[in-house]
Design a protein around this motif. Structure first.
Motif, PDB file in Angstrom:
ATOM      1  N   ASN A  42       0.649  -1.096   0.132  1.00 60.92           N
ATOM      2  CA  ASN A  42       0.114   0.070   0.025  1.00 60.92           C
ATOM      3  C   ASN A  42       0.992   1.275   0.014  1.00 60.92           C
ATOM      4  N   LEU A  43       0.402   2.377  -0.528  1.00 61.40           N
ATOM      5  CA  LEU A  43       0.939   3.650  -0.766  1.00 61.40           C
ATOM      6  C   LEU A  43       0.324   4.384   0.243  1.00 61.40           C
ATOM      7  N   HIS A  44       0.932   5.037   1.265  1.00 59.73           N
ATOM      8  CA  HIS A  44       0.137   5.919   2.337  1.00 59.73           C
ATOM      9  C   HIS A  44       0.820   7.217   2.168  1.00 59.73           C
ATOM     10  N   GLY A  45      -0.115   8.202   2.566  1.00 60.34           N
ATOM     11  CA  GLY A  45       0.240   9.490   2.396  1.00 60.34           C
ATOM     12  C   GLY A  45       0.918  10.265   3.793  1.00 60.34           C
ATOM     13  N   SER A  46       1.576   9.446   4.351  1.00 57.60           N
ATOM     14  CA  SER A  46       2.412   9.900   5.776  1.00 57.60           C
ATOM     15  C   SER A  46       3.507   8.998   5.724  1.00 57.60           C
ATOM     16  N   LEU A  47       4.429   9.469   7.002  1.00 58.16           N
ATOM     17  CA  LEU A  47       5.450   8.969   7.299  1.00 58.16           C
ATOM     18  C   LEU A  47       5.151   7.847   8.553  1.00 58.16           C
ATOM     19  N   LEU A  48       4.401   6.833   8.050  1.00 53.89           N
ATOM     20  CA  LEU A  48       4.150   5.849   9.261  1.00 53.89           C
ATOM     21  C   LEU A  48       5.163   5.444  10.365  1.00 53.89           C
ATOM     22  N   PRO A  49       5.012   5.363  11.145  1.00 54.88           N
ATOM     23  CA  PRO A  49       3.518   5.121  11.792  1.00 54.88           C
ATOM     24  C   PRO A  49       2.737   6.230  12.049  1.00 54.88           C
ATOM     25  N   LYS A  50       3.125   7.446  11.579  1.00 54.22           N
ATOM     26  CA  LYS A  50       2.350   8.665  12.278  1.00 54.22           C
ATOM     27  C   LYS A  50       1.336   8.834  11.152  1.00 54.22           C
ATOM     28  N   TYR A  51       0.228   9.235  11.733  1.00 56.84           N
ATOM     29  CA  TYR A  51      -1.135   9.600  10.868  1.00 56.84           C
ATOM     30  C   TYR A  51      -1.538   8.435  10.026  1.00 56.84           C
ATOM     31  N   ARG A  52      -1.741   7.278  10.753  1.00 56.37           N
ATOM     32  CA  ARG A  52      -2.483   6.009  10.279  1.00 56.37           C
ATOM     33  C   ARG A  52      -4.141   6.389  10.101  1.00 56.37           C
ATOM     34  N   GLY A  53      -4.547   6.197   8.991  1.00 57.89           N
ATOM     35  CA  GLY A  53      -6.180   6.539   8.647  1.00 57.89           C
ATOM     36  C   GLY A  53      -6.313   7.354   7.526  1.00 57.89           C
ATOM     37  N   ILE A  62       6.858  -1.655   7.196  1.00 54.72           N
ATOM     38  CA  ILE A  62       7.417  -0.449   6.014  1.00 54.72           C
ATOM     39  C   ILE A  62       8.364  -0.873   5.168  1.00 54.72           C
ATOM     40  N   LEU A  63       8.348  -0.655   3.887  1.00 57.01           N
ATOM     41  CA  LEU A  63       9.073  -0.867   2.888  1.00 57.01           C
ATOM     42  C   LEU A  63      10.150   0.016   2.572  1.00 57.01           C
ATOM     43  N   MET A  64       9.411   1.307   2.238  1.00 58.65           N
ATOM     44  CA  MET A  64      10.270   2.433   1.681  1.00 58.65           C
ATOM     45  C   MET A  64       9.479   3.862   2.247  1.00 58.65           C
ATOM     46  N   GLN A  65      10.329   4.757   2.246  1.00 56.05           N
ATOM     47  CA  GLN A  65       9.751   6.113   2.653  1.00 56.05           C
ATOM     48  C   GLN A  65      10.465   7.198   1.997  1.00 56.05           C
ATOM     49  N   VAL A  66       9.581   7.989   1.550  1.00 57.82           N
ATOM     50  CA  VAL A  66      10.171   9.438   0.915  1.00 57.82           C
ATOM     51  C   VAL A  66       9.888  10.655   1.767  1.00 57.82           C
ATOM     52  N   ARG A  67      10.435  11.699   2.099  1.00 56.22           N
ATOM     53  CA  ARG A  67      10.206  12.674   2.899  1.00 56.22           C
ATOM     54  C   ARG A  67      10.184  14.110   2.145  1.00 56.22           C
ATOM     55  N   THR A  68       9.077  15.025   2.409  1.00 57.12           N
ATOM     56  CA  THR A  68       9.043  16.344   1.692  1.00 57.12           C
ATOM     57  C   THR A  68       8.857  17.322   3.062  1.00 57.12           C
ATOM     58  N   PRO A  69       9.368  18.686   2.999  1.00 52.74           N
ATOM     59  CA  PRO A  69       8.713  19.654   3.640  1.00 52.74           C
ATOM     60  C   PRO A  69       7.579  20.112   3.638  1.00 52.74           C
ATOM     61  N   THR A 119      10.424  -3.357   7.367  1.00 54.28           N
ATOM     62  CA  THR A 119      10.628  -3.137   8.749  1.00 54.28           C
ATOM     63  C   THR A 119       9.462  -2.816   9.690  1.00 54.28           C
ATOM     64  N   PRO A 120       9.432  -3.707  10.837  1.00 58.07           N
ATOM     65  CA  PRO A 120       8.067  -3.360  11.512  1.00 58.07           C
ATOM     66  C   PRO A 120       7.945  -2.080  11.935  1.00 58.07           C
ATOM     67  N   GLN A 121       6.763  -1.493  12.254  1.00 57.24           N
ATOM     68  CA  GLN A 121       6.410  -0.291  12.628  1.00 57.24           C
ATOM     69  C   GLN A 121       6.620  -0.275  14.318  1.00 57.24           C
ATOM     70  N   ASN A 122       6.935   0.959  14.818  1.00 54.38           N
ATOM     71  CA  ASN A 122       6.961   1.135  16.244  1.00 54.38           C
ATOM     72  C   ASN A 122       5.643   1.701  16.725  1.00 54.38           C
ATOM     73  N   ASP A 123       4.743   0.795  17.090  1.00 60.28           N
ATOM     74  CA  ASP A 123       3.553   1.184  17.515  1.00 60.28           C
ATOM     75  C   ASP A 123       3.529   2.394  18.570  1.00 60.28           C
ATOM     76  N   GLN A 124       4.432   2.743  19.344  1.00 66.97           N
ATOM     77  CA  GLN A 124       4.638   3.572  20.451  1.00 66.97           C
ATOM     78  C   GLN A 124       4.549   4.896  19.575  1.00 66.97           C
ATOM     79  N   GLU A 125       5.252   4.971  18.548  1.00 68.51           N
ATOM     80  CA  GLU A 125       5.406   6.258  18.035  1.00 68.51           C
ATOM     81  C   GLU A 125       3.958   6.687  16.871  1.00 68.51           C
ATOM     82  N   ALA A 126       2.996   5.819  17.101  1.00 67.12           N
ATOM     83  CA  ALA A 126       1.947   5.983  16.284  1.00 67.12           C
ATOM     84  C   ALA A 126       0.981   7.166  16.463  1.00 67.12           C
TER      85      ALA A 126
END
Length: 226
Positions: free
Chosen positions: A103-114, A145-152, A189-196
């Motif tokens: 899945n492609l999700h519009g955030s830097l998971l685990p932040k902003y799930r939904g 998580i497989l990959m992430q890309v960041r943007t300001p 890489t498994p998500q860190n649920d404490q940072e969700a």
């Protein structure tokens, strides 16, 4: 790679177009046509329109758990399913292909799930966001998580502007993800649920401005829903 693509809005269309150029898209699964506009005529999703123009088979199942849809989708022999801006898939579907479903999700998971990660990030005053590709699991947006890309996020950037920018970043991220899966160099890489954190869908209450709030909070609210 042989792919079945799940998606509906224009955000998903950008990714579908990029994948179609580099891989074999066997079929597209999208939402049912909905009445809208003058006369309430049935409106096809952007993904459906594009797929039909390119002679890609389209499925619009009312029930994703139905045996008929399951039989049709499994008979395609896909290596991988890719979902972008689509509703939650049942395990009987996402577990079908040998490489699973990403899945492609519009955030830097685990932040902003939904459902509304872009709006919620702006609303919270975040200075940075991004996109995440991950392996779908039984709980929404919690897979490895497989990959992430960041943007300001610019100080005056609104939802519409950020949405368009992220939309164009999704296709290249998916291509890199698929390349890593193909050559075996990419490991989840498994998500860190404490940072969700959560990003629930937008309601009417979210749009009401409380003028007792700080100016920065009101500014973020206006940007998030513009």
């Amino acid at each position: 790679m042989r792919i079945v693509f799940f998606g509906t809005p224009d955000f998903a269309l950008e990714s579908l177009q990029v994948l179609h150029e580099a891989h074999q898209v066997l079929a597209v699964v999208t939402a049912a046509d909905k009445p809208g506009g003058r006369g309430h005529q049935l409106i096809e999703s952007p993904v459906k329109k594009w797929a039909m123009e390119h002679k890609i088979p389209v499925f619009q199942p009312k029930n994703l758990k139905g045996s008929i849809f399951h039989s049709k989708i499994s008979s395609l022999g896909a290596d991988l399913f890719v979902a972008v801006a689509f509703r939650m898939l049942p395990k009987s579907i996402w577990n079908l292909p040998p490489l699973g479903t990403i899945n492609l999700h519009g955030s830097l998971l685990p932040k902003y799930r939904g459902a509304a990660p872009i709006q919620r990030a702006i609303l919270a005053g975040e200075k940075e966001t991004g996109l995440t590709t991950f392996i779908i699991s039984e709980t929404i947006d919690t897979g490895s998580i497989l990959m992430q890309v960041r943007t300001p996020i610019g100080p005056d950037e609104c939802f519409g502007e950020l949405y368009e920018r992220l939309k164009k970043m999704g296709g290249p991220l998916l291509l890199n993800t698929l390349k890593g899966l193909e050559n075996g160099t990419l490991h989840a890489t498994p998500q860190n649920d404490q940072e969700a954190s959560s990003a629930p869908k937008i309601t009417g209450d979210d749009l009401v401005i409380e003028w007792s709030k700080k100016a920065a909070e009101v500014n973020n609210q206006v940007r998030a829903f513009s």
